[in-house]
Design a protein around this motif. Structure first.
Motif, PDB file in Angstrom:
ATOM      1  N   ASP A 149      -6.879   7.104 -31.130  1.00 42.32           N
ATOM      2  CA  ASP A 149      -6.983   5.684 -30.815  1.00 42.32           C
ATOM      3  C   ASP A 149      -7.546   5.485 -29.400  1.00 42.32           C
ATOM      4  OD1 ASP A 149      -6.366   2.957 -31.523  1.00 42.32           O
ATOM      5  OD2 ASP A 149      -4.841   3.077 -29.948  1.00 42.32           O
ATOM      6  N   SER A 171      -6.122   7.287 -40.640  1.00 41.50           N
ATOM      7  CA  SER A 171      -5.781   5.865 -40.798  1.00 41.50           C
ATOM      8  C   SER A 171      -5.373   5.336 -39.433  1.00 41.50           C
ATOM      9  CB  SER A 171      -4.588   5.751 -41.756  1.00 41.50           C
ATOM     10  OG  SER A 171      -3.458   6.377 -41.163  1.00 41.50           O
ATOM     11  N   PRO A 172      -5.283   3.995 -39.276  1.00 43.78           N
ATOM     12  CA  PRO A 172      -4.871   3.467 -37.965  1.00 43.78           C
ATOM     13  C   PRO A 172      -3.532   4.052 -37.499  1.00 43.78           C
ATOM     14  CG  PRO A 172      -5.626   1.680 -39.391  1.00 43.78           C
ATOM     15  CD  PRO A 172      -5.607   2.917 -40.229  1.00 43.78           C
ATOM     16  N   GLN A 173      -2.578   4.145 -38.423  1.00 44.67           N
ATOM     17  CA  GLN A 173      -1.253   4.652 -38.041  1.00 44.67           C
ATOM     18  C   GLN A 173      -1.346   6.080 -37.507  1.00 44.67           C
ATOM     19  OE1 GLN A 173      -2.024   3.016 -40.880  1.00 44.67           O
ATOM     20  NE2 GLN A 173      -0.232   2.230 -41.929  1.00 44.67           N
ATOM     21  N   ILE A 174      -2.078   6.925 -38.215  1.00 46.77           N
ATOM     22  CA  ILE A 174      -2.209   8.327 -37.786  1.00 46.77           C
ATOM     23  C   ILE A 174      -2.982   8.400 -36.462  1.00 46.77           C
ATOM     24  CG2 ILE A 174      -3.197  10.597 -38.357  1.00 46.77           C
ATOM     25  CD1 ILE A 174      -1.099  10.212 -40.331  1.00 46.77           C
ATOM     26  N   ARG A 175      -4.027   7.594 -36.321  1.00 44.88           N
ATOM     27  CA  ARG A 175      -4.835   7.642 -35.091  1.00 44.88           C
ATOM     28  C   ARG A 175      -4.019   7.251 -33.860  1.00 44.88           C
ATOM     29  NH1 ARG A 175      -9.056   5.459 -38.545  1.00 44.88           N
ATOM     30  NH2 ARG A 175      -8.712   3.340 -37.802  1.00 44.88           N
ATOM     31  N   ASN A 176      -2.978   6.465 -34.047  1.00 47.60           N
ATOM     32  CA  ASN A 176      -2.115   6.086 -32.932  1.00 47.60           C
ATOM     33  C   ASN A 176      -1.239   7.239 -32.458  1.00 47.60           C
ATOM     34  OD1 ASN A 176      -3.021   3.472 -32.760  1.00 47.60           O
ATOM     35  ND2 ASN A 176      -1.499   2.681 -34.210  1.00 47.60           N
ATOM     36  N   ARG A 177      -1.072   8.277 -33.290  1.00 49.44           N
ATOM     37  CA  ARG A 177      -0.217   9.404 -32.924  1.00 49.44           C
ATOM     38  C   ARG A 177      -0.988  10.719 -32.769  1.00 49.44           C
ATOM     39  NH1 ARG A 177       4.798   8.666 -31.086  1.00 49.44           N
ATOM     40  NH2 ARG A 177       5.433  10.688 -31.897  1.00 49.44           N
ATOM     41  N   ALA A 201     -10.582   6.560 -46.208  1.00 49.97           N
ATOM     42  CA  ALA A 201      -9.432   6.694 -45.308  1.00 49.97           C
ATOM     43  C   ALA A 201      -8.530   7.827 -45.778  1.00 49.97           C
ATOM     44  CB  ALA A 201      -8.653   5.387 -45.262  1.00 49.97           C
TER      45      ALA A 201
END
Ligand SMILES: Cc1cc2nc3c(=O)[nH]c(=O)nc-3n(C[C@H](O)[C@H](O)[C@H](O)COP(=O)(O)OP(=O)(O)OC[C@H]3O[C@@H](n4cnc5c(N)ncnc54)[C@H](O)[C@@H]3O)c2cc1C
Ligand code: FES
Ligand code: FES
Lengths: 168, 287
Positions: free
Chosen positions: B79, B103-109, B191
Protein backbone atom coordinates in the motif's frame (compact mmCIF):
# COMPACT_ATOMS: atom_id res chain seq x y z
CA UNK A 1 2.54 -17.66 27.89
CA UNK A 2 -0.34 -15.19 27.74
CA UNK A 3 0.23 -11.61 26.75
CA UNK A 4 -1.71 -8.59 27.92
CA UNK A 5 -3.21 -6.51 25.11
CA UNK A 6 -5.32 -3.36 24.94
CA UNK A 7 -7.51 -2.53 21.99
CA UNK A 8 -10.18 0.03 21.19
CA UNK A 9 -12.95 -1.82 19.38
CA UNK A 10 -15.90 0.20 18.09
CA UNK A 11 -15.08 2.96 20.54
CA UNK A 12 -14.77 0.75 23.62
CA UNK A 13 -11.46 -0.05 25.32
CA UNK A 14 -10.79 -3.75 25.98
CA UNK A 15 -7.95 -5.18 28.02
CA UNK A 16 -7.34 -8.95 27.83
CA UNK A 17 -4.73 -11.65 28.23
CA UNK A 18 -4.30 -13.71 25.07
CA UNK A 19 -2.11 -16.45 23.66
CA UNK A 20 0.25 -15.13 20.98
CA UNK A 21 -1.20 -17.54 18.44
CA UNK A 22 -4.78 -16.23 18.71
CA UNK A 23 -5.89 -14.38 15.58
CA UNK A 24 -7.63 -11.02 15.71
CA UNK A 25 -10.69 -12.73 14.21
CA UNK A 26 -10.78 -15.31 17.04
CA UNK A 27 -10.24 -12.53 19.56
CA UNK A 28 -13.18 -10.51 18.25
CA UNK A 29 -15.54 -13.47 18.00
CA UNK A 30 -14.54 -15.59 20.97
CA UNK A 31 -13.25 -13.08 23.51
CA UNK A 32 -15.44 -10.06 22.72
CA UNK A 33 -18.42 -12.02 21.32
CA UNK A 34 -18.52 -9.74 18.28
CA UNK A 35 -19.70 -12.45 15.93
CA UNK A 36 -20.69 -10.12 13.11
CA UNK A 37 -17.23 -10.59 11.63
CA UNK A 38 -17.23 -13.98 9.89
CA UNK A 39 -14.69 -16.65 9.13
CA UNK A 40 -14.88 -17.99 5.58
CA UNK A 41 -11.57 -19.31 4.30
CA UNK A 42 -9.32 -18.37 7.21
CA UNK A 43 -6.57 -17.67 4.65
CA UNK A 44 -6.98 -14.10 3.44
CA UNK A 45 -8.86 -15.03 0.30
CA UNK A 46 -12.56 -14.34 0.90
CA UNK A 47 -12.58 -11.09 2.88
CA UNK A 48 -15.59 -11.87 5.06
CA UNK A 49 -13.36 -11.29 8.11
CA UNK A 50 -12.51 -7.72 7.02
CA UNK A 51 -12.22 -5.11 9.78
CA UNK A 52 -10.68 -1.63 9.87
CA UNK A 53 -7.48 -1.50 11.91
CA UNK A 54 -5.84 1.88 12.49
CA UNK A 55 -7.57 3.33 9.45
CA UNK A 56 -6.85 0.46 7.04
CA UNK A 57 -8.84 -2.62 6.07
CA UNK A 58 -7.24 -5.93 7.04
CA UNK A 59 -8.16 -9.61 6.94
CA UNK A 60 -8.60 -10.24 10.67
CA UNK A 61 -7.95 -13.96 10.08
CA UNK A 62 -4.33 -13.14 9.16
CA UNK A 63 -3.53 -10.68 11.94
CA UNK A 64 -2.51 -12.02 15.33
CA UNK A 65 -4.41 -10.44 18.22
CA UNK A 66 -1.07 -9.47 19.79
CA UNK A 67 -0.23 -7.57 16.60
CA UNK A 68 -3.37 -5.51 17.09
CA UNK A 69 -2.25 -4.44 20.56
CA UNK A 70 -2.88 -0.72 21.05
CA UNK A 71 -4.86 -0.52 17.80
CA UNK A 72 -8.18 1.07 17.00
CA UNK A 73 -10.55 -1.41 15.37
CA UNK A 74 -13.92 -0.98 13.68
CA UNK A 75 -16.04 -4.06 12.99
CA UNK A 76 -19.46 -4.31 11.37
CA UNK A 77 -21.00 -3.86 14.83
CA UNK A 78 -19.39 -0.41 14.96
CA UNK A 79 -21.24 0.81 11.88
CA UNK A 80 -24.87 0.35 12.74
CA UNK A 81 -27.28 -1.97 14.56
CA UNK A 82 -30.67 -3.56 13.95
CA UNK A 83 -32.47 -0.43 15.05
CA UNK A 84 -30.16 2.12 13.47
CA UNK A 85 -28.92 0.93 10.12
CA UNK A 86 -25.85 2.63 8.74
CA UNK A 87 -26.56 4.24 5.34
CA UNK A 88 -24.44 1.52 3.68
CA UNK A 89 -26.50 -1.21 5.34
CA UNK A 90 -29.66 0.63 4.37
CA UNK A 91 -28.51 0.79 0.75
CA UNK A 92 -27.56 -2.91 0.67
CA UNK A 93 -31.04 -3.80 1.92
CA UNK A 94 -32.81 -1.52 -0.54
CA UNK A 95 -30.79 -2.57 -3.58
CA UNK A 96 -30.75 -6.33 -2.88
CA UNK A 97 -27.02 -6.34 -2.19
CA UNK A 98 -27.59 -9.06 0.42
CA UNK A 99 -28.65 -12.63 -0.32
CA UNK A 100 -27.25 -15.28 2.02
CA UNK A 101 -25.47 -12.50 3.89
CA UNK A 102 -22.24 -14.29 4.66
CA UNK A 103 -20.03 -11.89 2.70
CA UNK A 104 -22.01 -8.85 3.84
CA UNK A 105 -20.18 -7.81 7.04
CA UNK A 106 -16.79 -7.80 5.32
CA UNK A 107 -18.21 -6.24 2.18
CA UNK A 108 -19.80 -3.39 4.14
CA UNK A 109 -16.65 -2.73 6.14
CA UNK A 110 -14.63 -2.50 2.88
CA UNK A 111 -17.25 -0.13 1.47
CA UNK A 112 -17.28 2.00 4.65
CA UNK A 113 -13.53 2.42 4.29
CA UNK A 114 -13.88 3.31 0.61
CA UNK A 115 -16.51 5.98 1.29
CA UNK A 116 -14.31 7.52 3.99
CA UNK A 117 -11.51 7.97 1.46
CA UNK A 118 -13.64 8.66 -1.58
CA UNK A 119 -17.20 9.80 -0.79
CA UNK A 120 -18.34 9.69 -4.44
CA UNK A 121 -16.47 6.74 -5.91
CA UNK A 122 -16.47 5.68 -9.56
CA UNK A 123 -17.62 2.15 -10.44
CA UNK A 124 -14.01 1.25 -11.04
CA UNK A 125 -13.05 2.43 -7.55
CA UNK A 126 -15.96 0.48 -6.08
CA UNK A 127 -14.95 -2.74 -7.84
CA UNK A 128 -11.33 -2.26 -6.77
CA UNK A 129 -12.35 -1.60 -3.16
CA UNK A 130 -14.34 -4.85 -2.94
CA UNK A 131 -11.88 -6.93 -4.98
CA UNK A 132 -10.74 -8.69 -1.79
CA UNK A 133 -14.32 -9.63 -0.84
CA UNK A 134 -15.84 -12.67 -2.49
CA UNK A 135 -19.61 -12.95 -2.89
CA UNK A 136 -21.02 -16.26 -4.10
CA UNK A 137 -24.62 -15.05 -4.42
CA UNK A 138 -25.24 -11.61 -5.86
CA UNK A 139 -22.96 -11.52 -8.89
CA UNK A 140 -21.64 -8.20 -7.55
CA UNK A 141 -23.77 -5.92 -9.77
CA UNK A 142 -26.30 -5.30 -7.04
CA UNK A 143 -23.53 -4.66 -4.57
CA UNK A 144 -21.98 -2.03 -6.85
CA UNK A 145 -25.42 -0.47 -7.25
CA UNK A 146 -25.89 -0.52 -3.47
CA UNK A 147 -22.57 1.25 -2.97
CA UNK A 148 -23.60 3.98 -5.41
CA UNK A 149 -26.82 4.37 -3.46
CA UNK A 150 -24.94 4.38 -0.14
CA UNK A 151 -22.72 7.20 -1.38
CA UNK A 152 -25.89 9.22 -2.11
CA UNK A 153 -27.56 8.33 1.19
CA UNK A 154 -24.44 9.11 3.15
CA UNK A 155 -24.14 12.48 1.49
CA UNK A 156 -27.67 13.52 2.36
CA UNK A 157 -27.78 11.77 5.73
CA UNK A 158 -24.36 11.37 7.37
CA UNK A 159 -24.44 8.79 10.17
CA UNK A 160 -24.42 10.06 13.73
CA UNK A 161 -22.93 7.34 15.86
CA UNK A 162 -21.02 8.97 18.70
CA UNK A 163 -17.94 7.08 19.83
CA UNK A 164 -17.98 4.99 16.73
CA UNK A 165 -15.38 6.60 14.60
CA UNK A 166 -14.18 4.72 11.56
CA UNK A 167 -10.52 5.47 11.81
CA UNK A 168 -7.90 6.63 14.22
CA UNK B 1 7.69 -27.28 22.27
CA UNK B 2 4.37 -26.90 23.97
CA UNK B 3 2.23 -23.86 23.42
CA UNK B 4 2.71 -22.78 27.02
CA UNK B 5 6.41 -22.20 26.46
CA UNK B 6 5.73 -20.42 23.20
CA UNK B 7 7.17 -16.89 23.17
CA UNK B 8 6.34 -13.77 21.29
CA UNK B 9 8.64 -10.80 21.02
CA UNK B 10 7.80 -7.49 19.57
CA UNK B 11 10.89 -5.65 18.34
CA UNK B 12 10.53 -1.91 18.58
CA UNK B 13 13.98 -1.24 17.14
CA UNK B 14 16.38 -2.97 14.76
CA UNK B 15 19.11 -3.54 17.41
CA UNK B 16 16.38 -5.08 19.58
CA UNK B 17 15.41 -7.50 16.82
CA UNK B 18 19.01 -8.36 15.96
CA UNK B 19 19.82 -9.10 19.59
CA UNK B 20 16.92 -11.53 19.88
CA UNK B 21 17.94 -13.17 16.59
CA UNK B 22 21.51 -13.46 17.86
CA UNK B 23 20.46 -15.09 21.13
CA UNK B 24 17.75 -17.39 19.84
CA UNK B 25 18.83 -18.14 16.27
CA UNK B 26 17.17 -21.42 15.17
CA UNK B 27 14.17 -21.03 17.47
CA UNK B 28 12.90 -17.76 16.13
CA UNK B 29 10.66 -16.96 13.16
CA UNK B 30 10.37 -13.40 11.90
CA UNK B 31 6.87 -12.03 11.46
CA UNK B 32 5.99 -8.87 9.54
CA UNK B 33 2.50 -8.45 8.05
CA UNK B 34 1.81 -12.15 8.56
CA UNK B 35 0.02 -12.71 5.25
CA UNK B 36 2.30 -15.67 4.48
CA UNK B 37 3.28 -16.62 8.01
CA UNK B 38 -0.23 -16.90 9.46
CA UNK B 39 -1.51 -19.00 6.55
CA UNK B 40 1.55 -21.25 6.70
CA UNK B 41 1.24 -21.62 10.46
CA UNK B 42 -2.39 -22.68 10.10
CA UNK B 43 -1.18 -25.27 7.59
CA UNK B 44 1.17 -26.72 10.23
CA UNK B 45 4.45 -24.92 9.61
CA UNK B 46 6.48 -22.99 12.20
CA UNK B 47 4.66 -24.66 15.11
CA UNK B 48 7.89 -25.07 17.06
CA UNK B 49 9.08 -21.48 16.60
CA UNK B 50 9.00 -18.41 18.79
CA UNK B 51 7.75 -15.32 17.01
CA UNK B 52 9.79 -12.17 16.52
CA UNK B 53 7.36 -9.52 15.33
CA UNK B 54 8.82 -6.60 13.35
CA UNK B 55 5.50 -5.06 12.23
CA UNK B 56 5.90 -2.20 14.70
CA UNK B 57 9.60 -1.69 13.98
CA UNK B 58 8.94 1.76 12.54
CA UNK B 59 12.66 2.16 11.82
CA UNK B 60 12.17 -0.34 8.97
CA UNK B 61 9.27 1.52 7.39
CA UNK B 62 10.61 4.12 4.95
CA UNK B 63 11.16 5.03 1.31
CA UNK B 64 14.20 7.30 0.82
CA UNK B 65 15.66 8.78 -2.28
CA UNK B 66 19.33 9.68 -2.58
CA UNK B 67 21.44 10.32 -5.66
CA UNK B 68 21.04 7.42 -8.05
CA UNK B 69 19.29 5.05 -5.69
CA UNK B 70 16.21 4.50 -3.56
CA UNK B 71 16.36 2.84 -0.16
CA UNK B 72 13.36 0.97 1.14
CA UNK B 73 12.89 -0.33 4.66
CA UNK B 74 12.00 -4.05 4.71
CA UNK B 75 8.76 -3.34 6.55
CA UNK B 76 7.35 -1.09 3.77
CA UNK B 77 3.92 -2.33 2.67
CA UNK B 78 2.49 -2.73 -0.84
CA UNK B 79 0.00 0.00 0.00
CA UNK B 80 2.83 2.38 0.88
CA UNK B 81 4.64 1.49 -2.37
CA UNK B 82 1.53 2.33 -4.39
CA UNK B 83 1.14 5.68 -2.64
CA UNK B 84 4.77 6.73 -3.00
CA UNK B 85 5.42 9.42 -5.63
CA UNK B 86 9.11 8.48 -5.64
CA UNK B 87 8.33 4.85 -6.52
CA UNK B 88 5.84 5.90 -9.17
CA UNK B 89 8.39 8.20 -10.79
CA UNK B 90 11.68 6.31 -10.42
CA UNK B 91 10.70 2.67 -9.86
CA UNK B 92 7.65 2.20 -12.04
CA UNK B 93 7.93 -1.62 -12.32
CA UNK B 94 7.64 -1.88 -8.54
CA UNK B 95 4.65 0.47 -8.52
CA UNK B 96 2.93 -1.63 -11.18
CA UNK B 97 3.66 -4.89 -9.34
CA UNK B 98 2.24 -3.53 -6.08
CA UNK B 99 -0.92 -2.39 -7.92
CA UNK B 100 -1.79 -5.94 -9.04
CA UNK B 101 -0.87 -7.50 -5.71
CA UNK B 102 -3.60 -9.58 -4.01
CA UNK B 103 -6.36 -7.35 -2.59
CA UNK B 104 -6.62 -4.02 -0.73
CA UNK B 105 -6.73 -5.83 2.62
CA UNK B 106 -3.60 -7.87 1.88
CA UNK B 107 -1.76 -4.84 0.43
CA UNK B 108 -2.28 -3.03 3.74
CA UNK B 109 -0.31 -5.76 5.55
CA UNK B 110 1.98 -7.40 2.99
CA UNK B 111 5.54 -6.09 3.27
CA UNK B 112 8.32 -5.98 0.71
CA UNK B 113 10.63 -7.82 3.13
CA UNK B 114 8.01 -10.54 3.59
CA UNK B 115 7.52 -10.95 -0.15
CA UNK B 116 11.27 -11.31 -0.71
CA UNK B 117 11.87 -13.67 2.21
CA UNK B 118 8.90 -15.87 1.50
CA UNK B 119 11.01 -16.66 -1.59
CA UNK B 120 8.19 -17.88 -3.77
CA UNK B 121 9.15 -18.04 -7.46
CA UNK B 122 5.80 -16.32 -8.09
CA UNK B 123 6.33 -13.35 -5.72
CA UNK B 124 5.03 -10.32 -7.61
CA UNK B 125 7.55 -7.71 -6.48
CA UNK B 126 10.49 -9.93 -7.41
CA UNK B 127 10.63 -9.47 -11.21
CA UNK B 128 10.30 -5.72 -10.57
CA UNK B 129 13.18 -5.81 -8.08
CA UNK B 130 15.27 -7.86 -10.53
CA UNK B 131 14.95 -5.25 -13.30
CA UNK B 132 15.71 -2.50 -10.78
CA UNK B 133 18.98 -4.29 -9.88
CA UNK B 134 17.97 -4.49 -6.22
CA UNK B 135 20.54 -5.11 -3.52
CA UNK B 136 19.49 -6.57 -0.20
CA UNK B 137 20.97 -5.48 3.10
CA UNK B 138 21.13 -8.51 5.40
CA UNK B 139 21.89 -7.52 8.96
CA UNK B 140 23.02 -9.47 12.00
CA UNK B 141 24.11 -8.29 15.45
CA UNK B 142 27.70 -8.45 14.20
CA UNK B 143 27.59 -7.01 10.69
CA UNK B 144 25.64 -5.99 7.61
CA UNK B 145 26.20 -7.50 4.18
CA UNK B 146 24.88 -6.45 0.80
CA UNK B 147 23.68 -9.15 -1.60
CA UNK B 148 22.47 -8.58 -5.17
CA UNK B 149 18.95 -9.94 -5.48
CA UNK B 150 19.84 -12.39 -8.25
CA UNK B 151 22.24 -14.15 -5.85
CA UNK B 152 19.83 -14.24 -2.90
CA UNK B 153 17.46 -17.00 -4.02
CA UNK B 154 18.73 -20.58 -4.04
CA UNK B 155 15.43 -22.23 -4.98
CA UNK B 156 11.75 -22.17 -4.04
CA UNK B 157 11.66 -21.01 -0.37
CA UNK B 158 15.46 -21.20 -0.13
CA UNK B 159 17.64 -18.12 0.31
CA UNK B 160 21.06 -17.06 1.52
CA UNK B 161 19.59 -15.56 4.72
CA UNK B 162 21.26 -17.00 7.83
CA UNK B 163 19.27 -17.75 11.02
CA UNK B 164 20.91 -14.83 12.85
CA UNK B 165 20.13 -12.38 10.04
CA UNK B 166 17.21 -10.34 8.86
CA UNK B 167 16.60 -8.24 5.79
CA UNK B 168 16.65 -4.61 6.83
CA UNK B 169 16.90 -2.63 3.60
CA UNK B 170 16.33 -2.97 -0.13
CA UNK B 171 18.34 -0.65 -2.36
CA UNK B 172 17.26 -0.15 -5.95
CA UNK B 173 18.61 1.81 -8.90
CA UNK B 174 16.56 4.85 -9.75
CA UNK B 175 15.14 4.35 -13.20
CA UNK B 176 15.28 7.35 -15.51
CA UNK B 177 11.60 8.30 -16.07
CA UNK B 178 12.38 8.11 -19.81
CA UNK B 179 12.36 4.32 -19.51
CA UNK B 180 9.18 2.59 -20.55
CA UNK B 181 8.22 0.16 -17.78
CA UNK B 182 5.70 -2.64 -17.96
CA UNK B 183 4.55 -5.35 -15.59
CA UNK B 184 2.18 -8.13 -16.49
CA UNK B 185 0.71 -10.68 -14.13
CA UNK B 186 -1.13 -13.59 -15.64
CA UNK B 187 -3.32 -15.18 -12.98
CA UNK B 188 -6.50 -17.21 -12.83
CA UNK B 189 -8.36 -14.00 -12.05
CA UNK B 190 -7.45 -10.37 -11.43
CA UNK B 191 -7.59 -10.05 -7.64
CA UNK B 192 -6.20 -12.44 -5.04
CA UNK B 193 -4.41 -14.71 -7.48
CA UNK B 194 -0.96 -16.25 -7.54
CA UNK B 195 0.85 -15.57 -10.81
CA UNK B 196 0.97 -18.28 -13.48
CA UNK B 197 3.57 -16.11 -15.18
CA UNK B 198 4.63 -12.61 -14.17
CA UNK B 199 6.93 -10.42 -16.15
CA UNK B 200 8.65 -7.06 -15.71
CA UNK B 201 10.22 -5.26 -18.65
CA UNK B 202 11.86 -1.88 -18.74
CA UNK B 203 13.55 -0.36 -21.75
CA UNK B 204 15.08 2.84 -22.95
CA UNK B 205 14.81 3.74 -26.60
CA UNK B 206 16.92 6.41 -28.27
CA UNK B 207 14.34 8.91 -29.58
CA UNK B 208 16.38 9.65 -32.73
CA UNK B 209 17.69 6.27 -33.84
CA UNK B 210 14.77 4.34 -32.26
CA UNK B 211 17.33 1.81 -31.07
CA UNK B 212 17.15 0.09 -27.70
CA UNK B 213 19.84 1.58 -25.47
CA UNK B 214 18.96 -0.51 -22.41
CA UNK B 215 16.53 -3.35 -21.80
CA UNK B 216 15.90 -5.49 -18.74
CA UNK B 217 13.53 -8.47 -18.69
CA UNK B 218 12.61 -10.56 -15.66
CA UNK B 219 10.22 -13.49 -15.32
CA UNK B 220 8.55 -15.03 -12.29
CA UNK B 221 6.84 -18.40 -11.85
CA UNK B 222 8.66 -20.01 -14.80
CA UNK B 223 11.82 -21.31 -13.07
CA UNK B 224 12.86 -22.40 -9.54
CA UNK B 225 13.56 -18.75 -8.77
CA UNK B 226 12.70 -15.48 -10.47
CA UNK B 227 15.11 -14.96 -13.38
CA UNK B 228 16.43 -12.30 -15.74
CA UNK B 229 16.49 -13.29 -19.41
CA UNK B 230 20.03 -12.17 -20.35
CA UNK B 231 20.17 -13.77 -23.82
CA UNK B 232 16.88 -12.18 -24.81
CA UNK B 233 18.08 -8.83 -23.49
CA UNK B 234 21.32 -9.17 -25.53
CA UNK B 235 19.37 -9.97 -28.67
CA UNK B 236 17.35 -6.77 -28.35
CA UNK B 237 20.09 -4.40 -27.20
CA UNK B 238 21.16 -1.75 -29.76
CA UNK B 239 18.44 -2.94 -32.17
CA UNK B 240 15.20 -1.45 -33.43
CA UNK B 241 12.11 -3.26 -32.13
CA UNK B 242 10.72 -4.58 -35.39
CA UNK B 243 8.03 -7.24 -35.52
CA UNK B 244 10.45 -9.90 -36.68
CA UNK B 245 12.97 -9.06 -33.95
CA UNK B 246 10.24 -9.18 -31.32
CA UNK B 247 9.19 -12.62 -32.56
CA UNK B 248 12.78 -13.81 -32.40
CA UNK B 249 13.12 -12.42 -28.86
CA UNK B 250 9.97 -14.22 -27.75
CA UNK B 251 11.40 -17.48 -29.08
CA UNK B 252 14.68 -16.86 -27.30
CA UNK B 253 12.86 -16.11 -24.05
CA UNK B 254 11.13 -19.48 -24.28
CA UNK B 255 14.52 -21.16 -24.24
CA UNK B 256 15.54 -19.20 -21.14
CA UNK B 257 12.61 -20.24 -18.95
CA UNK B 258 12.32 -23.68 -17.33
CA UNK B 259 8.82 -23.92 -15.89
CA UNK B 260 7.16 -26.84 -14.13
CA UNK B 261 3.54 -28.00 -14.20
CA UNK B 262 1.53 -27.42 -11.04
CA UNK B 263 -2.07 -26.89 -9.92
CA UNK B 264 -2.24 -23.52 -11.64
CA UNK B 265 -0.86 -24.31 -15.10
CA UNK B 266 1.16 -26.76 -17.17
CA UNK B 267 4.78 -26.20 -18.05
CA UNK B 268 3.87 -25.96 -21.75
CA UNK B 269 1.28 -23.26 -21.12
CA UNK B 270 3.75 -21.26 -19.04
CA UNK B 271 6.36 -21.53 -21.80
CA UNK B 272 3.86 -20.42 -24.42
CA UNK B 273 2.70 -17.51 -22.29
CA UNK B 274 6.28 -16.43 -21.50
CA UNK B 275 6.68 -15.79 -25.23
CA UNK B 276 3.23 -14.29 -25.82
CA UNK B 277 3.42 -11.87 -22.91
CA UNK B 278 6.85 -10.64 -23.93
CA UNK B 279 5.58 -10.01 -27.47
CA UNK B 280 2.55 -8.24 -26.07
CA UNK B 281 4.63 -5.92 -23.88
CA UNK B 282 7.30 -5.19 -26.49
CA UNK B 283 4.73 -4.37 -29.17
CA UNK B 284 3.09 -1.92 -26.83
CA UNK B 285 5.54 0.85 -27.55
CA UNK B 286 4.58 4.11 -25.90
CA UNK B 287 7.63 6.16 -26.86
C1 LIG C 1 -4.88 -14.20 0.02
C2 LIG C 1 -3.44 -13.94 -0.30
C3 LIG C 1 -3.10 -13.36 -1.51
C4 LIG C 1 -1.78 -13.12 -1.83
N1 LIG C 1 -1.49 -12.54 -3.03
C5 LIG C 1 -0.23 -12.33 -3.38
C6 LIG C 1 0.08 -11.72 -4.64
O1 LIG C 1 -0.80 -11.33 -5.41
N2 LIG C 1 1.40 -11.58 -4.97
C7 LIG C 1 2.40 -11.99 -4.14
O2 LIG C 1 3.57 -11.84 -4.49
N3 LIG C 1 2.14 -12.52 -2.93
C8 LIG C 1 0.85 -12.70 -2.54
N4 LIG C 1 0.58 -13.27 -1.31
C9 LIG C 1 1.67 -13.63 -0.41
C10 LIG C 1 2.04 -12.59 0.66
O3 LIG C 1 0.99 -11.68 0.85
C11 LIG C 1 3.30 -11.82 0.28
O4 LIG C 1 4.38 -12.69 0.09
C12 LIG C 1 3.67 -10.73 1.31
O5 LIG C 1 4.52 -9.79 0.72
C13 LIG C 1 4.33 -11.26 2.56
O6 LIG C 1 4.62 -10.16 3.41
P1 LIG C 1 4.26 -10.19 4.98
O7 LIG C 1 4.78 -8.96 5.55
O8 LIG C 1 2.83 -10.49 5.16
O9 LIG C 1 5.16 -11.42 5.40
P2 LIG C 1 5.08 -12.43 6.64
O10 LIG C 1 4.01 -13.40 6.41
O11 LIG C 1 5.12 -11.69 7.91
O12 LIG C 1 6.49 -13.13 6.40
C14 LIG C 1 6.78 -13.85 5.21
C15 LIG C 1 8.13 -14.53 5.34
O13 LIG C 1 9.19 -13.59 5.33
C16 LIG C 1 9.94 -13.64 6.52
N5 LIG C 1 10.28 -12.24 6.80
C17 LIG C 1 9.43 -11.18 6.88
N6 LIG C 1 10.12 -10.03 7.04
C18 LIG C 1 11.43 -10.36 7.04
C19 LIG C 1 12.65 -9.61 7.15
N7 LIG C 1 12.65 -8.29 7.28
N8 LIG C 1 13.83 -10.29 7.12
C20 LIG C 1 13.84 -11.63 6.98
N9 LIG C 1 12.75 -12.39 6.87
C21 LIG C 1 11.55 -11.76 6.90
C22 LIG C 1 9.06 -14.31 7.53
O14 LIG C 1 9.81 -14.99 8.52
C23 LIG C 1 8.30 -15.28 6.64
O15 LIG C 1 9.05 -16.42 6.35
C24 LIG C 1 -0.76 -13.49 -0.93
C25 LIG C 1 -1.09 -14.04 0.31
C26 LIG C 1 -2.42 -14.26 0.63
C27 LIG C 1 -2.77 -14.86 1.96
S1 FES D 1 -11.76 -15.59 6.57
FE1 FES D 1 -10.30 -14.06 6.42
S2 FES D 1 -10.21 -13.75 4.33
FE2 FES D 1 -11.50 -15.48 4.43
S1 FES E 1 -24.68 -12.60 -0.29
FE1 FES E 1 -24.11 -14.68 -0.17
S2 FES E 1 -21.96 -14.56 -0.38
FE2 FES E 1 -22.56 -12.56 -0.78
Amino acid sequence: MKISITMVVNGIIHKKEVLPTLTLLEFLREELYLTGTKEGCGKGECGTCTVIMDGKTVNSCLVLAVQANESVITTIEGLGDTHHLHPIQEAFVREGGVQCGFCTPGMIVSVAHLLEKSPQPTDEEIREAISGNICRCTGYSKIVKAVRKAAKLKQSNPPVTPGRKLSK
Amino acid sequence: MSLSSFSYWQALSVPDALKILHNEQQQVKLLAGGTDFTVQRKEGLWQDKHILDIWKTKELDYIRESGKSIQLGARTTMDELIDSAVIRKYAKPLHLAACVFASPQIRNRATLGGNINNASPAGDTLPALFVLNAKLKLSSAKKDRLVPIHEFFLGPRKTLLQPNEMLTEIIIDKLDPKYQSDFYKLGERNAVAIAIVNLAVCRKIDPRSHKVTDIRISYGSVAPTVIRAPQTEQLLLHQTLTESLINKAAERAQSEVSPISDVRASADYRKEMSASLLKFLLKNNRS
